[in-house]
Design a protein around this motif. Structure first.
Motif, PDB file in Angstrom:
ATOM      1  N   ASN B  40      34.445  42.471  38.603  1.00 11.52           N
ATOM      2  CA  ASN B  40      34.732  41.558  37.666  1.00 11.52           C
ATOM      3  C   ASN B  40      35.371  42.126  36.690  1.00 11.52           C
ATOM      4  N   GLU B  43      38.114  40.228  34.275  1.00  8.01           N
ATOM      5  CA  GLU B  43      37.748  38.986  33.668  1.00  8.01           C
ATOM      6  C   GLU B  43      36.744  39.564  32.411  1.00  8.01           C
ATOM      7  N   GLN B 135      40.101  31.318  36.995  1.00  2.95           N
ATOM      8  CA  GLN B 135      39.592  29.886  37.623  1.00  2.95           C
ATOM      9  C   GLN B 135      39.969  30.161  39.006  1.00  2.95           C
ATOM     10  N   ARG B 138      38.936  32.779  41.383  1.00  8.14           N
ATOM     11  CA  ARG B 138      37.611  32.383  41.767  1.00  8.14           C
ATOM     12  C   ARG B 138      37.643  31.462  43.172  1.00  8.14           C
ATOM     13  N   GLN B 139      38.654  30.420  42.980  1.00  9.11           N
ATOM     14  CA  GLN B 139      38.841  29.349  43.729  1.00  9.11           C
ATOM     15  C   GLN B 139      39.451  29.897  45.297  1.00  9.11           C
ATOM     16  N   PRO B 142      37.237  35.926  47.137  1.00 10.79           N
ATOM     17  CA  PRO B 142      36.960  37.221  46.840  1.00 10.79           C
ATOM     18  C   PRO B 142      38.055  37.931  47.358  1.00 10.79           C
TER      19      PRO B 142
END
Lengths: 152, 151
Positions: B40, B43, B135, B138-139, B142
């Motif tokens: 990550n 982010e 966001q 993430r939806q 991965p």
């Protein structure tokens, strides 16, 4: 085909400009010898990014927030192949930090780095013992030749 | 929404950031540092940027309320702001930082204040875009990290 590396994102789209795709040096390599580096920057974002960049090439990297901390570290006996120092540090500024590090006999390659390139700052930093002076960001074009040079 | 469709949308969103000049190659540099050990990274760095910068913005806002302006102090704040903005590839924000600094050097209060308003706008726009991007990422689930292929 040649050494040209095509940068492909997870989405299968090429990222960025021709410059990026032209990075024949972009292929990640790990240095042969154990190289160490110290990043001196009061900005967290810059510390994190520069550290990650160096580590990705196998360079053991530490980061400190102030010139005083860098000087203390080296005074305590730590040695580094490469030290990257931000120009504008509070209290002990970049050039002064470099000066004190050199005064202790450190042979490290010192790279002065700044957000806004300024010739006077460059002169000051080089006079204080820095080997090079560049404007942020710390790019691959800068880092890779340095790592290669130190590794040989 | 079907996953592949989500990923295609995500890719288009990402590409638009470059096409519209919000981000430059330095952002790609961050993406390249993301891997299994740092899944990550992008982010996290962007989050850190917005956290640190919000403090800087507050400081600059306060400094801009002084009369007369302390251009040296403002320049120092902007130095750090530009450094971090440049490092994450925030292209438009970086341009405003440079403009701000020109006005500082010229001792132009009006210019500084105007430019800072513009800077905050660009900063906020980018923040919204990146938040939406992460966001959606993430939806979409991965993803394999950015990989390099040799031709």
């Amino acid at each position: 085909m040649g050494a040209e590396v095509d940068h492909v994102s997870p989405m299968g789209m090429s990222g960025g400009s021709a410059e990026v795709n032209d990075k024949s040096e972009g292929l990640r390599f790990s240095c042969k010898n154990k190289l160490t580096a110290l990043v001196v920057d009061n900005g967290g974002v810059c510390r994190v990014i520069q550290t990650a960049l160096l580590r990705s090439y196998g360079v053991e990297t530490e980061a400190v927030e102030t010139g005083e901390a860098a000087v203390e570290l080296i005074a305590s006996g730590a040695t580094f192949n490469l030290i990257i120092i931000e120009m504008l540090l509070p209290v002990l500024n970049g050039p002064e930090t470099a000066r004190q590090i050199r005064a202790m006999g450190a042979q490290s390659k010192i790279l002065g780095i700044t957000a806004f390139f300024d010739e006077r700052d460059q002169q000051e930093f080089l006079a204080a013992g820095a080997d090079e002076f560049i404007e942020k960001p710390l790019s691959l074009e800068i880092v890779i030749p340095i790592i290669r040079e130190l590794d040989n | 929404m079907e996953r592949n469709q989500m990923r295609r949308q995500l890719a288009l969103m990402r590409q638009s950031f470059f096409d519209q000049g919000f981000l430059d190659e330095q952002f790609i540099q961050l993406e390249e540092l993301q891997d299994d050990a740092n899944p990550n990274f992008v982010e996290e760095v962007v989050t850190l940027y917005y956290r640190d910068s919000s403090r800087l913005i507050l400081n600059i806002d306060q400094a801009l309320e002084r009369n007369p302006l302390d251009f040296n102090k403002l320049d120092n704040y902007m130095h750090q702001f530009k450094g971090s903005s440049t490092s994450i590839g925030a292209k438009k924000v970086k341009a405003e930082c440079t403009q701000f600094r020109e006005y500082c050097k010229a001792g132009n209060s009006e210019g500084c204040m105007r430019t800072f308003q513009q800077l905050k706008k660009e900063y906020a726009i980018l923040k919204r875009k990146l938040e939406a991007y992460f966001q959606q990422a993430r939806q979409a689930g991965p993803l394999e990290t950015a990989c390099r292929s040799r031709n």
